[in-house]
Design a protein around this motif. Structure first.
Motif, mmCIF file in Angstrom:
data_model
loop_
_atom_site.group_PDB
_atom_site.id
_atom_site.type_symbol
_atom_site.label_atom_id
_atom_site.label_comp_id
_atom_site.label_asym_id
_atom_site.label_seq_id
_atom_site.Cartn_x
_atom_site.Cartn_y
_atom_site.Cartn_z
ATOM 1 N N GLY A 55 0.771 -1.372 0.517
ATOM 2 C CA GLY A 55 -0.195 0.109 -0.105
ATOM 3 C C GLY A 55 0.633 1.162 -0.520
ATOM 4 N N ASN A 56 1.780 1.102 0.003
ATOM 5 C CA ASN A 56 2.791 2.703 -0.040
ATOM 6 C C ASN A 56 3.860 3.093 -1.733
ATOM 7 O OD1 ASN A 56 3.832 1.996 3.083
ATOM 8 N ND2 ASN A 56 3.634 0.018 1.864
ATOM 9 N N CYS A 57 3.801 4.223 -2.323
ATOM 10 C CA CYS A 57 3.903 4.566 -3.180
ATOM 11 C C CYS A 57 4.686 5.148 -2.585
ATOM 12 C CB CYS A 57 2.366 5.436 -3.246
ATOM 13 S SG CYS A 57 1.670 5.249 -3.385
ATOM 14 N N LEU A 58 6.208 5.157 -3.683
ATOM 15 C CA LEU A 58 7.643 4.928 -3.230
ATOM 16 C C LEU A 58 7.905 5.994 -4.695
ATOM 17 C CD1 LEU A 58 8.621 1.928 -2.309
ATOM 18 C CD2 LEU A 58 8.107 4.151 -0.736
ATOM 19 N N TYR A 59 9.394 6.913 -3.862
ATOM 20 C CA TYR A 59 10.298 7.510 -5.073
ATOM 21 C C TYR A 59 11.329 7.320 -4.626
ATOM 22 C CZ TYR A 59 13.204 11.719 -6.394
ATOM 23 O OH TYR A 59 14.011 12.248 -7.188
ATOM 24 N N LEU A 60 12.162 6.516 -5.610
ATOM 25 C CA LEU A 60 13.352 6.204 -5.030
ATOM 26 C C LEU A 60 14.721 6.398 -6.701
ATOM 27 C CD1 LEU A 60 11.496 3.940 -5.173
ATOM 28 C CD2 LEU A 60 13.022 3.065 -3.253
ATOM 29 N N PRO A 61 14.674 7.952 -5.517
ATOM 30 C CA PRO A 61 16.202 8.279 -6.987
ATOM 31 C C PRO A 61 17.361 7.276 -6.397
ATOM 32 C CG PRO A 61 16.029 9.473 -4.579
ATOM 33 C CD PRO A 61 14.669 8.537 -4.668
ATOM 34 N N PRO A 62 18.584 7.437 -6.694
ATOM 35 C CA PRO A 62 19.503 6.648 -6.806
ATOM 36 C C PRO A 62 19.956 6.004 -5.115
ATOM 37 C CG PRO A 62 19.700 7.883 -8.552
ATOM 38 C CD PRO A 62 18.729 8.149 -8.145
ATOM 39 N N ARG A 63 19.757 7.510 -4.495
ATOM 40 C CA ARG A 63 20.562 6.954 -2.987
ATOM 41 C C ARG A 63 19.654 6.113 -2.842
ATOM 42 N NH1 ARG A 63 18.461 13.149 -2.812
ATOM 43 N NH2 ARG A 63 16.391 12.620 -1.939
ATOM 44 N N SER A 64 18.313 6.250 -3.164
ATOM 45 C CA SER A 64 17.704 5.132 -2.102
ATOM 46 C C SER A 64 17.470 3.483 -2.470
ATOM 47 C CB SER A 64 16.016 5.962 -2.188
ATOM 48 O OG SER A 64 16.208 7.337 -1.390
ATOM 49 N N HIS A 65 18.400 3.297 -3.563
ATOM 50 C CA HIS A 65 18.816 1.470 -4.253
ATOM 51 C C HIS A 65 19.803 1.075 -3.093
ATOM 52 C CE1 HIS A 65 16.106 1.114 -7.362
ATOM 53 N NE2 HIS A 65 15.609 2.722 -7.483
ATOM 54 N N ALA A 66 19.277 0.464 -2.963
ATOM 55 C CA ALA A 66 20.767 -0.072 -1.886
ATOM 56 C C ALA A 66 21.439 -1.610 -2.731
ATOM 57 C CB ALA A 66 19.741 -0.857 -0.660
ATOM 58 N N CYS A 67 20.591 -2.241 -4.158
ATOM 59 C CA CYS A 67 21.522 -2.406 -4.378
ATOM 60 C C CYS A 67 22.109 -2.028 -5.553
ATOM 61 C CB CYS A 67 20.163 -3.670 -5.339
ATOM 62 S SG CYS A 67 21.101 -4.950 -6.823
#
Length: 321
Positions: A55-67
Motif C-alpha cells: 500500500g505504499n507509493c514510493l519515489y526512489l532516486p539512486p540514493r534510495s536504491h540499496a542494490c
C-alpha cells in the motif's frame, strides 16, 4: 477504464493475494509526482515491490536504491567495475567461471547509465503516475490466466526471457519495456534472499499498454473458463485407479471398453455435450418431440471428460471397463 477499476477486476477475477504494482522509470527532467514518499532507508528494487504491494507509493532516486547491481542495470547509475566484470558472481559462487559470468552479463537486458533519474513504485490502484509496467505476484495458475488473456486478445503465444539472476530489475522492468511484451520471473538470489516472496509465488510483468486489453479479456474468461477450471470440471471421479494401459491387455480382448452413460431423466437435450465433444462420440437425437443426447460412437471416446464437465445437469458418466 481507469487503474482502480482495472485493479478491482484483476483482484476479483484472479483471486489475487497481492495488489498489482505499478512501476515507472522517471525520465530526466520529469517532476516527482504527488503522494509519493522516499523511504527512510535504501531499498533493493525487489524490496520496493514488496513495500508497494502493501500500500505504499514510493519515489526512489539512486540514493534510495540499496542494490548496486539493480540500480546499474536500471540505468540509474554507472555500474561498478567489480559488478560489470562478473567477479562478484564468482565470489558468491553463483557462477563457475568468469567467462560464463561475462556471457550472462552480456545477454542481460539493461539501460545505459543516466537513462533515468528515479524509480516510481506504487499499488496500481493508488498510482499517481503513468506506469511503464505493472508487476503481478502470482501463483502459477493465476499467471496462466494472464497469459490466456493476452492470447484471447492477440491470438499469440507468449515467449519469455528470464534467468535466476537480476529478476525484478532486468526481467520485470527492462525486458517488457524494451519488447512491449509481458515477461515472467521466478525471482533471483537477491530477490528471494532479501524479500518476502513466497516459495510458491512468481512474478509476471505486463507493459502498461497491454493491461486494459488483458483486463477486458479476463472479464470474458471469468464468465465461464476460469470458474470451470477452478472447479476441476474434467477431473475423473476415480483418478487414482489407473490400471494397466489398454495396449497391455491380453491379445483378442476388447482394448477400448469405454462406456458413456447418459441419464435420460436428467438430460435436457441442450446439445452442449455434443457440441463440445472433440471426437464426435455424442449426437442429439429427437424422439417423440424430445431432444436427447445419445452416445452413438463410444469407441471414439478418449475419456477427456469434456462432455461430463460441460453438462449443466451432470447427466453424463464415463467409465473404462
Amino acid at each position: 477504464m481507469n487503474y482502480p477499476e482495472m485493479t478491482k477486476i484483476l483482484k476479483d477475477t484472479l483471486s489475487l493475494r497481492w495488489v498489482p504494482v505499478a512501476v515507472r522509470m522517471m525520465r530526466p527532467g520529469e517532476e516527482r509526482p504527488p503522494h509519493t514518499i522516499e523511504p527512510a532507508m535504501p531499498l533493493r528494487h525487489c524490496q520496493s515491490i514488496i513495500v508497494a504491494r502493501r500500500g505504499n507509493c514510493l519515489y526512489l532516486p539512486p540514493r534510495s536504491h540499496a542494490c548496486p547491481d539493480g540500480s546499474g542495470i536500471l540505468g540509474l547509475v554507472e555500474m561498478s567495475p567489480k559488478l560489470k566484470s562478473g567477479d562478484l558472481y564468482l565470489l558468491f559462487k553463483k557462477l563457475p567461471t568468469l567467462e560464463i559470468a561475462q556471457k550472462m552479463i552480456g545477454s542481460r537486458p539493461h539501460f545505459s547509465p543516466g537513462s533515468f533519474q528515479a524509480t516510481l513504485v506504487a499499488p496500481l490502484d493508488q498510482a499517481s503516475f503513468e506506469p511503464d509496467v505493472v508487476i503481478f505476484t502470482l501463483w502459477p495458475e493465476q499467471a496462466m490466466w494472464l497469459c490466456c488473456a493476452q492470447t484471447y486478445h492477440s491470438g499469440e503465444r507468449q515467449s519469455f526471457l528470464t534467468s535466476g539472476f537480476n529478476s525484478t530489475c532486468a526481467d520485470l522492468v527492462i525486458q517488457p519495456m524494451k519488447t512491449g511484451e509481458m515477461n515472467i520471473s521466478f525471482g533471483c538470489y537477491g530477490a528471494r534472499a532479501s524479500s518476502e516472496i513466497d516459495d510458491f509465488e512468481l512474478y509476471l510483468s505486463v507493459p502498461a499498454p497491454l493491461l486494459e486489453p488483458i483486463v477486458h479479456s479476463l472479464v470474458k474468461l471469468g464468465q465461464k473458463s476460469i470458474p470451470e477450471e477452478r472447479k476441476k470440471v474434467y477431473l475423473p471421479p476415480v483418478l487414482d485407479k489407473v490400471g494397466s494401459r489398454r495396449g497391455d491387455a491380453p491379445k483378442g480382448t476388447d482394448t477400448h471398453g469405454v462406456q458413456v452413460f447418459i441419464d435420460e431423466k436428467q438430460c435436457l437435450g441442450d446439445g452442449l455435450c455434443a457440441a463440445f465433444c472433440p471426437s464426435g462420440v455424442i449426437e442429439i437425437k429427437e424422439e417423440s418431440g424430445m431432444r436427447k443426447a445419445v452416445a452413438m460412437h463410444p469407441e471414439l471416446c478418449s475419456m477427456c471428460y469434456t462432455c461430463a464437465g460441460q453438462c449443466p445437469q451432470k447427466a453424463i458418466q464415463i467409465s473404462n471397463t
